[in-house]
Design a protein around this motif. Structure first.
Motif, short mmCIF file in Angstrom:
data_model
loop_
_atom_site.label_atom_id
_atom_site.label_comp_id
_atom_site.label_asym_id
_atom_site.label_seq_id
_atom_site.Cartn_x
_atom_site.Cartn_y
_atom_site.Cartn_z
N GLY A 24 0.90 -1.09 0.04
CA GLY A 24 -0.15 0.17 -0.11
C GLY A 24 0.75 1.17 -0.01
O GLY A 24 1.93 1.34 0.77
N ILE A 25 0.27 1.98 -0.77
CA ILE A 25 1.05 3.65 -0.90
C ILE A 25 -0.03 4.62 -0.57
O ILE A 25 -0.87 4.65 -1.27
N ASP A 26 0.44 5.44 0.49
CA ASP A 26 -0.74 6.62 0.99
C ASP A 26 -2.09 6.07 0.91
O ASP A 26 -2.99 6.58 0.11
N ASN A 27 -2.44 4.75 1.33
CA ASN A 27 -3.93 4.20 1.43
C ASN A 27 -4.47 3.92 0.15
O ASN A 27 -5.45 3.93 0.07
N SER A 28 -3.62 3.60 -0.86
CA SER A 28 -3.98 3.15 -1.93
C SER A 28 -3.00 1.71 -2.43
O SER A 28 -1.98 1.76 -1.86
N ASP A 29 -3.39 1.17 -3.48
CA ASP A 29 -2.85 -0.29 -3.59
C ASP A 29 -1.55 0.03 -4.86
O ASP A 29 -2.09 0.44 -5.89
#
Length: 182
Positions: free
Chosen positions: A92-97
Motif C-alpha cells: 500500500g502507498i498512501d492508503n492506495s494499492d
C-alpha cells in the motif's frame, strides 16, 4: 493434490526502491514481489508503431520508483506466498494499492490466477488493465510480449515486414486480452 509450499516469511524492512516493475528492494536486506501483477522484465522491449524499440521494462521500473518516491507512507501487507526466494505480498502507498496503481498506468499486467483468493482485488486489477489497454497506456501502446513470453524467448523480434499489424481496429471486445478477445 498440489504440493505443500513452505509458509511465507513475514515481511521485514523498509522499501528502499524498485528493482523492476513488480519487485521492490527492502532494507536492510531482501526483496519483495508485489502481489497480483506481472510487470515487464527490466530489459524487456516493446516496439512502437514505427517499429522502434521502446524500453517497457525500464519504464515499468521507473513508474514503480516514482510511486515509491512520492509516497508519504508505504505499507507492506501480509505475505501471500514466495516466488524465486522473494516474499509475495500486497503493498500500500498512501492508503492506495501499489499493484493497482502500476497496472492502471499500463506498466504491468494483472495476474488474476494469483488473485483467486481475493475476488474484489482480482476484479479491480483486471478492470485497471482493461482500461489501460483501451487507453493505450504504458506497454499497451506498444507491440510487445507478455512478461512470461519474454522470459521464455527474450530474443524475440516482431516480423514487421511480413505480418500486418492493425493497432486501432475496434472490436466488440476491445480492451480484453487478445486470448480472451478470441
Amino acid at each position: 493434490r498440489p504440493p505443500r509450499l513452505p509458509a511465507p516469511q513475514a515481511v521485514a524492512g523498509k522499501v528502499a526502491g524498485a528493482i523492476d516493475g513488480d519487485t521492490l528492494r527492502l532494507d536492510p536486506d531482501g526483496s519483495l514481489r508485489i502481489w497480483g501483477i506481472d510487470a515487464p522484465e527490466l530489459h524487456q522491449r516493446g516496439w512502437d508503431r514505427q517499429g522502434q524499440p521502446v524500453p517497457i521494462g525500464r519504464q515499468a521500473q521507473q513508474a514503480a520508483q516514482a510511486d515509491i518516491n512520492s509516497a508519504e507512507s508505504i505499507t507492506l501487507g501480509n505475505p501471500v506466498s514466495r516466488s524465486y526466494g522473494r516474499v509475495v505480498a500486497p503493498v500500500g502507498i498512501d492508503n492506495s494499492d501499489l499493484g493497482l496503481s502500476i497496472t492502471a498506468s499500463g506498466n504491468a499486467l494483472a495476474a488474476p490466477d494469483y488473485l483467486s483468493t481475493d475476488p474484489a482485488r482480482r476484479f479491480s486489477y483486471m478492470q485497471a488493465e482493461r482500461l489501460a489497454r483501451l487507453n493505450r497506456l504504458g506497454l499497451h501502446n506498444t507491440f510487445s510480449q507478455t512478461p512470461a513470453q519474454f522470459r521464455a524467448d527474450p530474443g524475440y523480434r516482431p516480423e514487421r515486414e511480413t505480418i500486418a499489424r492493425f493497432w486501432d481496429t475496434p472490436t466488440p471486445f476491445a480492451g480484453l486480452r487478445p486470448e480472451d478477445e478470441q
